[in-house]
Design a protein around this motif. Structure first.
Motif, PDB file in Angstrom:
ATOM      1  N   GLN A  35      -0.237 -12.638   5.399  1.00 17.83           N
ATOM      2  CA  GLN A  35       0.701 -11.732   6.070  1.00 17.83           C
ATOM      3  C   GLN A  35       0.073 -10.360   6.272  1.00 17.83           C
ATOM      4  OE1 GLN A  35       4.358 -11.947   3.711  1.00 17.83           O
ATOM      5  NE2 GLN A  35       5.485 -11.403   5.548  1.00 17.83           N
ATOM      6  N   ALA A  36      -0.602  -9.882   5.237  1.00 13.75           N
ATOM      7  CA  ALA A  36      -1.238  -8.566   5.322  1.00 13.75           C
ATOM      8  C   ALA A  36      -2.314  -8.568   6.408  1.00 13.75           C
ATOM      9  CB  ALA A  36      -1.839  -8.171   3.971  1.00 13.75           C
ATOM     10  N   ASP A  37      -3.114  -9.630   6.466  1.00 10.76           N
ATOM     11  CA  ASP A  37      -4.144  -9.713   7.504  1.00 10.76           C
ATOM     12  C   ASP A  37      -3.536  -9.725   8.897  1.00 10.76           C
ATOM     13  OD1 ASP A  37      -6.189  -9.671   5.699  1.00 10.76           O
ATOM     14  OD2 ASP A  37      -6.735 -11.771   5.922  1.00 10.76           O
ATOM     15  N   ARG A  61       3.955  -1.794   6.167  1.00 19.00           N
ATOM     16  CA  ARG A  61       4.340  -3.143   5.752  1.00 19.00           C
ATOM     17  C   ARG A  61       3.206  -3.804   4.972  1.00 19.00           C
ATOM     18  NH1 ARG A  61       6.468  -5.891  10.977  1.00 19.00           N
ATOM     19  NH2 ARG A  61       6.694  -7.689   9.606  1.00 19.00           N
ATOM     20  N   VAL A  62       1.972  -3.571   5.376  1.00 18.49           N
ATOM     21  CA  VAL A  62       0.832  -4.088   4.615  1.00 18.49           C
ATOM     22  C   VAL A  62       0.865  -3.513   3.206  1.00 18.49           C
ATOM     23  CG1 VAL A  62      -1.689  -4.056   4.376  1.00 18.49           C
ATOM     24  CG2 VAL A  62      -0.661  -4.478   6.614  1.00 18.49           C
ATOM     25  N   LEU A  63       1.145  -2.217   3.102  1.00 17.50           N
ATOM     26  CA  LEU A  63       1.153  -1.564   1.788  1.00 17.50           C
ATOM     27  C   LEU A  63       2.301  -2.042   0.910  1.00 17.50           C
ATOM     28  CD1 LEU A  63       0.026   1.970   2.931  1.00 17.50           C
ATOM     29  CD2 LEU A  63      -1.284   0.302   1.572  1.00 17.50           C
ATOM     30  N   GLU A  64       3.377  -2.515   1.509  1.00 19.46           N
ATOM     31  CA  GLU A  64       4.451  -3.127   0.716  1.00 19.46           C
ATOM     32  C   GLU A  64       3.944  -4.416   0.068  1.00 19.46           C
ATOM     33  OE1 GLU A  64       7.790  -3.718   3.331  1.00 19.46           O
ATOM     34  OE2 GLU A  64       8.059  -1.554   3.637  1.00 19.46           O
ATOM     35  N   LEU A  65       3.097  -5.146   0.784  1.00 21.35           N
ATOM     36  CA  LEU A  65       2.527  -6.391   0.270  1.00 21.35           C
ATOM     37  C   LEU A  65       1.348  -6.148  -0.662  1.00 21.35           C
ATOM     38  CD1 LEU A  65       2.485  -8.326   3.669  1.00 21.35           C
ATOM     39  CD2 LEU A  65       4.081  -8.696   1.770  1.00 21.35           C
ATOM     40  N   ASP A  66       0.583  -5.119  -0.356  1.00 19.99           N
ATOM     41  CA  ASP A  66      -0.649  -4.828  -1.092  1.00 19.99           C
ATOM     42  C   ASP A  66      -0.833  -3.309  -1.162  1.00 19.99           C
ATOM     43  OD1 ASP A  66      -3.205  -4.632  -2.149  1.00 19.99           O
ATOM     44  OD2 ASP A  66      -4.206  -5.616  -0.464  1.00 19.99           O
ATOM     45  N   PRO A  67      -0.245  -2.665  -2.177  1.00 23.94           N
ATOM     46  CA  PRO A  67      -0.269  -1.196  -2.267  1.00 23.94           C
ATOM     47  C   PRO A  67      -1.662  -0.577  -2.357  1.00 23.94           C
ATOM     48  CG  PRO A  67       1.314  -2.121  -3.811  1.00 23.94           C
ATOM     49  CD  PRO A  67       0.538  -3.270  -3.249  1.00 23.94           C
ATOM     50  N   LYS A  68      -2.672  -1.360  -2.663  1.00 24.89           N
ATOM     51  CA  LYS A  68      -4.032  -0.820  -2.783  1.00 24.89           C
ATOM     52  C   LYS A  68      -4.916  -1.233  -1.618  1.00 24.89           C
ATOM     53  CE  LYS A  68      -3.902  -0.374  -7.720  1.00 24.89           C
ATOM     54  NZ  LYS A  68      -4.712   0.502  -8.498  1.00 24.89           N
ATOM     55  N   ASN A  69      -4.319  -1.572  -0.491  1.00 26.35           N
ATOM     56  CA  ASN A  69      -5.102  -2.005   0.663  1.00 26.35           C
ATOM     57  C   ASN A  69      -5.749  -0.782   1.320  1.00 26.35           C
ATOM     58  OD1 ASN A  69      -5.718  -2.700   3.499  1.00 26.35           O
ATOM     59  ND2 ASN A  69      -4.928  -4.703   2.864  1.00 26.35           N
ATOM     60  N   LYS A  70      -7.059  -0.654   1.123  1.00 26.54           N
ATOM     61  CA  LYS A  70      -7.772   0.527   1.625  1.00 26.54           C
ATOM     62  C   LYS A  70      -7.740   0.623   3.142  1.00 26.54           C
ATOM     63  CE  LYS A  70     -12.433  -1.465   1.681  1.00 26.54           C
ATOM     64  NZ  LYS A  70     -13.760  -1.398   1.071  1.00 26.54           N
ATOM     65  N   PHE A  71      -7.691  -0.529   3.826  1.00 24.60           N
ATOM     66  CA  PHE A  71      -7.677  -0.516   5.280  1.00 24.60           C
ATOM     67  C   PHE A  71      -6.341   0.009   5.818  1.00 24.60           C
ATOM     68  CE2 PHE A  71     -10.636  -3.951   4.065  1.00 24.60           C
ATOM     69  CZ  PHE A  71     -11.800  -3.381   4.536  1.00 24.60           C
ATOM     70  N   ALA A  72      -5.255  -0.348   5.157  1.00 26.92           N
ATOM     71  CA  ALA A  72      -3.940   0.143   5.574  1.00 26.92           C
ATOM     72  C   ALA A  72      -3.833   1.646   5.319  1.00 26.92           C
ATOM     73  CB  ALA A  72      -2.831  -0.614   4.857  1.00 26.92           C
ATOM     74  N   TRP A  73      -4.303   2.098   4.154  1.00 26.57           N
ATOM     75  CA  TRP A  73      -4.279   3.538   3.881  1.00 26.57           C
ATOM     76  C   TRP A  73      -5.146   4.288   4.890  1.00 26.57           C
ATOM     77  CZ3 TRP A  73      -0.526   5.621   1.574  1.00 26.57           C
ATOM     78  CH2 TRP A  73       0.107   5.024   0.479  1.00 26.57           C
ATOM     79  N   TYR A  74      -6.314   3.733   5.170  1.00 30.62           N
ATOM     80  CA  TYR A  74      -7.193   4.353   6.153  1.00 30.62           C
ATOM     81  C   TYR A  74      -6.517   4.401   7.527  1.00 30.62           C
ATOM     82  CZ  TYR A  74     -11.150   5.064   9.284  1.00 30.62           C
ATOM     83  OH  TYR A  74     -11.975   5.549  10.257  1.00 30.62           O
ATOM     84  N   GLY A  75      -5.885   3.318   7.915  1.00 29.25           N
ATOM     85  CA  GLY A  75      -5.175   3.284   9.190  1.00 29.25           C
ATOM     86  C   GLY A  75      -4.079   4.340   9.260  1.00 29.25           C
ATOM     87  N   GLU A  94      -7.211   9.862   1.035  1.00 28.49           N
ATOM     88  CA  GLU A  94      -7.428   9.957  -0.407  1.00 28.49           C
ATOM     89  C   GLU A  94      -6.939   8.701  -1.124  1.00 28.49           C
ATOM     90  OE1 GLU A  94      -9.112  12.135  -2.361  1.00 28.49           O
ATOM     91  OE2 GLU A  94      -9.776  13.036  -0.485  1.00 28.49           O
ATOM     92  N   LYS A  95      -5.816   8.146  -0.690  1.00 26.25           N
ATOM     93  CA  LYS A  95      -5.312   6.885  -1.275  1.00 26.25           C
ATOM     94  C   LYS A  95      -6.309   5.764  -1.009  1.00 26.25           C
ATOM     95  CE  LYS A  95      -1.410   6.451  -2.949  1.00 26.25           C
ATOM     96  NZ  LYS A  95      -1.124   6.357  -4.378  1.00 26.25           N
ATOM     97  N   SER A  96      -6.883   5.738   0.177  1.00 27.93           N
ATOM     98  CA  SER A  96      -7.894   4.740   0.504  1.00 27.93           C
ATOM     99  C   SER A  96      -9.101   4.902  -0.424  1.00 27.93           C
ATOM    100  CB  SER A  96      -8.316   4.893   1.965  1.00 27.93           C
ATOM    101  OG  SER A  96      -9.248   3.917   2.318  1.00 27.93           O
ATOM    102  N   LEU A  97      -9.485   6.140  -0.672  1.00 27.10           N
ATOM    103  CA  LEU A  97     -10.642   6.409  -1.526  1.00 27.10           C
ATOM    104  C   LEU A  97     -10.347   6.165  -3.005  1.00 27.10           C
ATOM    105  CD1 LEU A  97     -12.050   9.519   0.326  1.00 27.10           C
ATOM    106  CD2 LEU A  97     -13.073   7.227   0.213  1.00 27.10           C
ATOM    107  N   GLU A  98      -9.079   6.230  -3.399  1.00 28.39           N
ATOM    108  CA  GLU A  98      -8.725   5.858  -4.775  1.00 28.39           C
ATOM    109  C   GLU A  98      -9.019   4.381  -4.999  1.00 28.39           C
ATOM    110  OE1 GLU A  98      -4.648   6.814  -5.741  1.00 28.39           O
ATOM    111  OE2 GLU A  98      -4.949   8.921  -5.204  1.00 28.39           O
ATOM    112  N   THR A  99      -8.783   3.578  -3.978  1.00 27.13           N
ATOM    113  CA  THR A  99      -9.023   2.142  -4.061  1.00 27.13           C
ATOM    114  C   THR A  99     -10.513   1.833  -3.994  1.00 27.13           C
ATOM    115  OG1 THR A  99      -6.889   1.712  -3.042  1.00 27.13           O
ATOM    116  CG2 THR A  99      -8.475  -0.075  -2.981  1.00 27.13           C
TER     117      THR A  99
END
Length: 184
Positions: A35-37, A61-75, A94-99
């Protein structure tokens, strides 16, 4: 394979979801991962169509499924940057870089975003990007430009020298005042 996102802002590259997980892993991927993909692909499509609201919705919505998804944070960082929301963009990067502290796209994009408002932080981010990939000549060139603008000439010369050592064809992109010393 990467998909560069044409958003009117400076971005490095946003990997397509297919590069995030190999096809062989996709068959055994949990439902949330698939789903995230799918949502990441949808967000990329929306970004390409300049529909940042729909892209942001998909990234959230991706972050609801995967809160540490660096690509979603980057997006979300790209969306914030595109819409002129610097604080939101920086927070998302910064959230993307935390991951992933060495996530090149986030390091480079945040550095470019902060170039004017926080040049020291921008330089720090580019140095981290350079450490993450010593062959990333565009990072070294950008670092050299930033350092030169801050009158940190010796450091700028080192950055330019490194870029040219990796690829001598880049000498023409080095500011004239540094070319002779870098070419030695």
């Amino acid at each position: 394979m990467t998909a560069a996102v044409a958003t009117g802002v400076t971005v490095w590259a946003l990997p397509s979801p297919s590069t995030v997980r190999s096809e062989s892993k996709a068959a055994s991927m949990p439902r949330n991962g698939k789903q995230a993909d799918t949502l990441l692909r949808s967000a990329l499509d929306h970004m390409a169509k300049q529909d940042s609201l729909a892209a942001a919705r998909d990234y959230r919505r991706v972050l609801e499924l995967d809160p540490k998804n660096k690509f979603a944070w980057y997006g979300l960082g790209l969306v914030g940057q595109q819409n002129g929301n610097t604080a939101d963009a920086v927070a998302a990067y910064e959230k993307s870089l935390e991951t992933d502290p060495s996530f090149m796209s986030a390091l480079y994009s945040e550095a470019n975003l902060l170039k004017s408002s926080n040049p020291d932080r921008a330089i720090e981010l580019l140095k981290r990007a350079a450490d993450a990939d010593p062959k990333a000549t565009s990072v070294y060139l950008q670092l050299g430009y930033f350092l030169a603008e801050q009158n940190r000439k010796a450091e700028a010369e080192d950055a330019f020298r490194h870029a040219v050592a990796v690829d001598h064809r880049l000498l023409s992109q080095v500011p004239e005042q540094f070319q002779e010393s870098v070419d030695r």
